[in-house]
Design an enzyme around this catalytic site. Structure first.
Site, PDB file in Angstrom:
ATOM      1  N   LYS A   1      40.453 -56.666  -0.942  1.00  0.00           N
ATOM      2  CA  LYS A   1      41.022 -55.739  -2.140  1.00  0.00           C
ATOM      3  C   LYS A   1      39.991 -55.885  -2.955  1.00  0.00           C
ATOM      4  CE  LYS A   1      45.229 -53.943  -2.955  1.00  0.00           C
ATOM      5  NZ  LYS A   1      46.762 -54.040  -2.959  1.00  0.00           N
TER       6      LYS A   1
ATOM      7  N   SER B   1      51.533 -52.065   0.866  1.00  0.00           N
ATOM      8  CA  SER B   1      50.425 -51.491   0.988  1.00  0.00           C
ATOM      9  C   SER B   1      49.077 -52.048   1.515  1.00  0.00           C
ATOM     10  CB  SER B   1      49.575 -52.333  -0.575  1.00  0.00           C
ATOM     11  OG  SER B   1      50.524 -50.815  -1.926  1.00  0.00           O
TER      12      SER B   1
ATOM     13  N   SER C   1      48.572 -49.120  -1.469  1.00  0.00           N
ATOM     14  CA  SER C   1      47.837 -49.402  -2.371  1.00  0.00           C
ATOM     15  C   SER C   1      46.479 -49.689  -2.098  1.00  0.00           C
ATOM     16  CB  SER C   1      47.910 -49.936  -3.377  1.00  0.00           C
ATOM     17  OG  SER C   1      48.362 -51.284  -3.008  1.00  0.00           O
TER      18      SER C   1
END
Ligand code: GLN
Length: 476
Positions: free
Chosen positions: A77, A176, A152
């Site tokens: 990420k 997330s 997210s």
């Protein structure tokens, strides 16, 4: 063509000479190219990954000892620092920022022979539940391109869902990892607070943030956790306890799971999801797992407490982006003007909203009304959870009130978006581990599952039980 099911099977193929790391990397690079429209990757390290694959193939063929993640292709990420690579937190303010050191998790992955394939799209500074807050455009759910992947860590989830890499690392401050995993039909593990070092993770809300894992199956998630967990001299909150998935220790265990009827009967929960989940709990009882209802009357306090405390921490953490020390900058003669115009220009709408909210709740005269109250809720929850885990091994709940929603459906109503975090923020408020286990399919075609939570640092029970309920579901 490579067909990836589990790290163990893949490594057997490698050992038997049926495939190579180079073949695997080539397969994923091709797959990323074919699925560019999903917008899951912000950058792909093609040459580097191939070069590392060649090195690992040679190492293996020479008979050298191989690492636990030998040849495993991992995505990161865009909030995890990988030295000499861009890390932008999905934001324009860090668009051209290069990491100057490796996050501890990256060091650990590389030490165990993993191959890092690229940097994955996410909501700006990990704030969001749909990936619509990325400065680099939304990520599409590969099951239905009109729907969000969750957030997210949407890019990291879709990458595993759509076979763009084998496992991904994301971050979970309030769901997330677990929520996008649920929206994408894969496994998402948020370890206990302190289980994994946060050194090199771009901070959103430091007392909530944890690095988490996306995988195709629970065993792979456990293996990655073994590699990335443990103490770290650069993060004093990282606990001195290496995780090992010795599930045989629990073989004959009689499990007791709690559920909160108030959450399964909550008005926001989609009726079909509720029905399927409740039916499944009844079936678990039939297999000998004890499922007990526990009163929980704090459900409506947890989302407000979460958003007060995380925005307060975020407003402080993000003050470092001032156009002077890091990232993008609008040069102005006056320093104050420079800070103002840099932050106004380069932060997105959601990040600004949270900085303002956080600054407000921290301000004199409001602190007691908001932050102190939220802190009280947090300690009441902690006491409650400690009591619950004296009685049971795990808590089971939904991951999200709905399946993946369509683009734009919630983005104009921040409160509605925040409320959808109702099931996931609890684990972050009290620091316990949580996992989303993919189990079902909705009549709208989208996947969903259930969340399990266990006591602090009890990932062993969490993962073993998750494997058990997965297997039960498959037999049904
Ligand atoms: N959706 C939550 C938020 O926007 C969770 C984010 C996260 O876990 N990083 O705060």
């Amino acid at each position: 063509m490579l067909s990836f099911h589990s790290v163990k099977d893949y490594q057997t193929l490698l050992r038997n000479g049926k495939t190579t790391c180079v073949d695997a990397v080539s397969f994923y690079i091709d797959s990323i190219r074919r699925n560019k429209h999903l917008n899951a990757f912000l950058e792909v390290y093609e040459e580097e990954a191939l070069q590392r694959a060649r090195y690992l193939d040679e190492k293996r063929l020479n008979g050298a000892t191989t690492g636990k993640l030998h040849g495993v292709i991992v995505g990161l990420k865009d909030v995890i620092c990988y030295k000499e690579h861009t890390v932008s937190a999905g934001s324009r303010i860090l668009e051209n920022f290069t990491a100057v050191y490796n996050a501890t998790v990256v060091e650990k992955l590389l030490d165990e022979d993993a191959i890092i394939i690229g940097r994955q799209n996410c909501d700006e500074f990990a704030m969001g539940s749909s990936n619509e807050n990325s400065a680099y455009g939304p990520v599409l759910n590969s099951v239905d391109n009109t729907r969000v992947p969750g957030g997210s860590s949407g890019g990291s989830a879709v990458s595993v869902q759509a076979d763009l890499c084998m496992v991904s690392l994301g971050s979970d401050t309030g769901g997330s990892v677990r929520q996008p995993a649920d929206f994408c039909g894969i496994v998402g593990l948020k370890p206990s607070y302190g289980r994994v070092s946060r050194f090199g993770l771009i901070a959103y809300a430091s007392s909530f943030d944890q690095i988490g894992i996306f995988a195709k199956n629970i065993f792979d998630a456990a293996l990655v956790l073994e590699v990335i967990s443990g103490k770290d001299e650069y993060d004093s909150t990282a606990v001195d306890d290496i995780f090992l998935y010795k599930k045989e220790k629990l073989n004959d265990k009689a499990y007791r799971i709690a559920y909160f009827p108030s959450t399964f009967n909550h008005s926001s929960l989609d009726a079909e999801i509720a029905e399927k989940q409740k039916g499944f709990l009844r079936k678990l009882q039939d297999t000998g797992i004890e499922v007990v209802p526990i009163d929980f009357d704090l459900i409506d306090y947890i989302v407000p407490a979460y958003y007060i405390l995380t925005t307060a921490e975020a407003s402080s953490n993000l003050s470092r982006y001032d156009g002077i020390k890091y990232g993008a900058s609008n040069r102005e003669k006056e320093i104050e003007l420079q800070i103002n115009s840099t932050r106004s220009n380069y932060f997105g709408k959601e990040v600004k909203r949270r900085i303002m909210l956080g600054t407000f709740v921290l301000s004199e005269g409001y602190y007691d009304a908001y932050v102190s109250q939220a802190q009280k809720v947090r300690s009441i929850l902690l006491n409650k959870v400690n009591k619950i885990f004296k009685e049971v091994d795990a808590i089971i709940s939904s991951v999200s009130p709905t399946t993946a929603f369509t683009f734009g459906e919630k983005s104009n109503d921040p409160i509605e978006m925040f409320l959808a975090d109702i099931y996931t923020v609890f684990a972050n408020l009290v620091g316990i581990p949580g996992i989303s286990v993919p189990l079902f399919k909705h009549s709208n075609g989208m996947p969903f599952g259930l969340q399990l939570m266990a006591s602090h640092l009890n990932e062993l029970t969490l993962l073993a039980l998750a494997e058990k309920i997965s297997a039960i579901n498959e037999r049904l």
